[in-house]
Design a protein around this motif. Structure first.
Motif, PDB file in Angstrom:
ATOM      1  N   PRO A  18       0.846  -1.192   0.000  1.00 38.39           N
ATOM      2  CA  PRO A  18       0.000   0.000   0.000  1.00 38.39           C
ATOM      3  C   PRO A  18       0.887   1.249   0.000  1.00 38.39           C
ATOM      4  N   THR A  19       0.421   2.298  -0.650  1.00 38.27           N
ATOM      5  CA  THR A  19       1.185   3.543  -0.656  1.00 38.27           C
ATOM      6  C   THR A  19       0.242   4.736  -0.637  1.00 38.27           C
ATOM      7  N   PHE A  20       0.700   5.801  -0.025  1.00 37.30           N
ATOM      8  CA  PHE A  20      -0.065   7.046   0.061  1.00 37.30           C
ATOM      9  C   PHE A  20       0.863   8.193  -0.299  1.00 37.30           C
ATOM     10  N   ASN A  21       0.916   8.536  -1.584  1.00 40.39           N
ATOM     11  CA  ASN A  21       1.750   9.644  -2.058  1.00 40.39           C
ATOM     12  C   ASN A  21       3.180   9.568  -1.533  1.00 40.39           C
ATOM     13  N   ASN A  22       3.793   8.422  -1.696  1.00 40.93           N
ATOM     14  CA  ASN A  22       5.160   8.199  -1.216  1.00 40.93           C
ATOM     15  C   ASN A  22       5.999   7.605  -2.350  1.00 40.93           C
ATOM     16  N   LEU A  23       5.914   8.236  -3.509  1.00 40.74           N
ATOM     17  CA  LEU A  23       6.469   7.679  -4.739  1.00 40.74           C
ATOM     18  C   LEU A  23       7.963   7.398  -4.669  1.00 40.74           C
ATOM     19  N   GLU A  24       8.739   8.299  -4.125  1.00 39.64           N
ATOM     20  CA  GLU A  24      10.191   8.101  -4.129  1.00 39.64           C
ATOM     21  C   GLU A  24      10.597   6.870  -3.324  1.00 39.64           C
ATOM     22  N   TYR A  25       9.975   6.648  -2.175  1.00 40.31           N
ATOM     23  CA  TYR A  25      10.268   5.447  -1.397  1.00 40.31           C
ATOM     24  C   TYR A  25       9.720   4.198  -2.090  1.00 40.31           C
ATOM     25  N   LEU A  26       8.563   4.302  -2.696  1.00 39.59           N
ATOM     26  CA  LEU A  26       7.980   3.178  -3.424  1.00 39.59           C
ATOM     27  C   LEU A  26       8.918   2.719  -4.539  1.00 39.59           C
ATOM     28  N   LYS A  27       9.510   3.655  -5.262  1.00 41.65           N
ATOM     29  CA  LYS A  27      10.460   3.307  -6.324  1.00 41.65           C
ATOM     30  C   LYS A  27      11.650   2.526  -5.772  1.00 41.65           C
ATOM     31  N   ILE A  28      12.167   2.954  -4.617  1.00 44.32           N
ATOM     32  CA  ILE A  28      13.301   2.268  -3.987  1.00 44.32           C
ATOM     33  C   ILE A  28      12.891   0.861  -3.561  1.00 44.32           C
ATOM     34  N   CYS A  29      11.711   0.746  -2.986  1.00 43.43           N
ATOM     35  CA  CYS A  29      11.192  -0.550  -2.542  1.00 43.43           C
ATOM     36  C   CYS A  29      11.092  -1.530  -3.713  1.00 43.43           C
ATOM     37  N   ILE A  30      10.442  -1.103  -4.776  1.00 40.01           N
ATOM     38  CA  ILE A  30      10.250  -1.975  -5.939  1.00 40.01           C
ATOM     39  C   ILE A  30      11.586  -2.328  -6.584  1.00 40.01           C
ATOM     40  N   LYS A  31      12.449  -1.352  -6.714  1.00 38.12           N
ATOM     41  CA  LYS A  31      13.770  -1.607  -7.295  1.00 38.12           C
ATOM     42  C   LYS A  31      14.538  -2.636  -6.465  1.00 38.12           C
ATOM     43  N   SER A  32      14.408  -2.579  -5.143  1.00 37.89           N
ATOM     44  CA  SER A  32      15.126  -3.519  -4.281  1.00 37.89           C
ATOM     45  C   SER A  32      14.611  -4.947  -4.455  1.00 37.89           C
ATOM     46  N   ILE A  33      13.320  -5.102  -4.736  1.00 37.74           N
ATOM     47  CA  ILE A  33      12.773  -6.441  -4.984  1.00 37.74           C
ATOM     48  C   ILE A  33      13.397  -7.021  -6.250  1.00 37.74           C
ATOM     49  N   TYR A  34      13.408  -6.238  -7.316  1.00 38.98           N
ATOM     50  CA  TYR A  34      13.996  -6.706  -8.573  1.00 38.98           C
ATOM     51  C   TYR A  34      15.491  -6.991  -8.431  1.00 38.98           C
ATOM     52  N   LYS A  35      16.177  -6.139  -7.685  1.00 41.10           N
ATOM     53  CA  LYS A  35      17.633  -6.244  -7.547  1.00 41.10           C
ATOM     54  C   LYS A  35      18.053  -7.428  -6.680  1.00 41.10           C
ATOM     55  N   ASN A  36      17.311  -7.699  -5.625  1.00 39.55           N
ATOM     56  CA  ASN A  36      17.784  -8.633  -4.604  1.00 39.55           C
ATOM     57  C   ASN A  36      17.062  -9.970  -4.560  1.00 39.55           C
ATOM     58  N   SER A  37      16.258 -10.257  -5.561  1.00 38.62           N
ATOM     59  CA  SER A  37      15.602 -11.561  -5.607  1.00 38.62           C
ATOM     60  C   SER A  37      15.726 -12.146  -7.008  1.00 38.62           C
ATOM     61  N   ALA A  38      16.018 -13.427  -7.060  1.00 40.83           N
ATOM     62  CA  ALA A  38      16.125 -14.124  -8.343  1.00 40.83           C
ATOM     63  C   ALA A  38      14.783 -14.698  -8.787  1.00 40.83           C
ATOM     64  N   PHE A  39      13.758 -14.569  -7.937  1.00 39.13           N
ATOM     65  CA  PHE A  39      12.450 -15.151  -8.237  1.00 39.13           C
ATOM     66  C   PHE A  39      11.551 -14.152  -8.963  1.00 39.13           C
ATOM     67  N   ASN A  40      10.580 -14.680  -9.677  1.00 40.83           N
ATOM     68  CA  ASN A  40       9.634 -13.857 -10.421  1.00 40.83           C
ATOM     69  C   ASN A  40       8.410 -13.560  -9.551  1.00 40.83           C
ATOM     70  N   HIS A  41       8.551 -12.598  -8.641  1.00 40.43           N
ATOM     71  CA  HIS A  41       7.462 -12.231  -7.755  1.00 40.43           C
ATOM     72  C   HIS A  41       6.466 -11.337  -8.490  1.00 40.43           C
ATOM     73  N   TYR A  66       3.070  -9.193   2.656  1.00 43.93           N
ATOM     74  CA  TYR A  66       2.663  -7.807   2.886  1.00 43.93           C
ATOM     75  C   TYR A  66       3.899  -6.957   3.121  1.00 43.93           C
ATOM     76  N   SER A  67       3.939  -5.812   2.509  1.00 45.60           N
ATOM     77  CA  SER A  67       5.081  -4.906   2.644  1.00 45.60           C
ATOM     78  C   SER A  67       4.570  -3.485   2.828  1.00 45.60           C
ATOM     79  N   HIS A  68       5.448  -2.602   3.237  1.00 43.69           N
ATOM     80  CA  HIS A  68       5.164  -1.174   3.236  1.00 43.69           C
ATOM     81  C   HIS A  68       5.979  -0.549   2.102  1.00 43.69           C
ATOM     82  N   ASP A  69       5.587   0.634   1.698  1.00 42.99           N
ATOM     83  CA  ASP A  69       6.276   1.278   0.567  1.00 42.99           C
ATOM     84  C   ASP A  69       7.674   1.779   0.924  1.00 42.99           C
TER      85      ASP A  69
END
Length: 88
Positions: free
Chosen positions: A7-30, A81-84
């Motif tokens: 979930p996110t509430f106008n927190n775009l810059e942190y959301l971008k970091i969160c999503i990028k970290s998932i792609y960067k640090n996991s080999a699985f297709n989440h 479940y994650s936070h942004d």
């Protein structure tokens, strides 16, 4: 592997970091599913541009309603479940 609900509430810059970290640090297709409360900071455009599954309310639906909406789009075996502002 996981459908990751964020979930996110106008927190775009942190959301971008969160999503990028998932792609960067996991080999699985989440599956990443974001629920955007309001999203007036460009969140909706970012999600559409990057083909990220999302739900949206034009009001602050809160965490419970937002996560329930997002969970209906889950297609993986497990839900996480994650936070942004999390970094994976």
């Amino acid at each position: 592997m996981f459908s990751i609900l964020i979930p996110t509430f106008n927190n775009l810059e942190y959301l971008k970091i969160c999503i990028k970290s998932i792609y960067k640090n996991s080999a699985f297709n989440h599956q990443i599913i974001v629920h955007a409360n309001i999203g007036s900071d460009g969140t909706i455009d970012f999600l559409k541009k990057n083909n990220i599954t999302h739900t949206y309310t034009n009001y602050n639906a809160g965490i419970c309603e937002g996560i329930n909406m997002a969970s209906k789009k889950a297609i993986k075996d497990f839900i996480l479940y994650s936070h942004d502002d999390f970094y994976f």
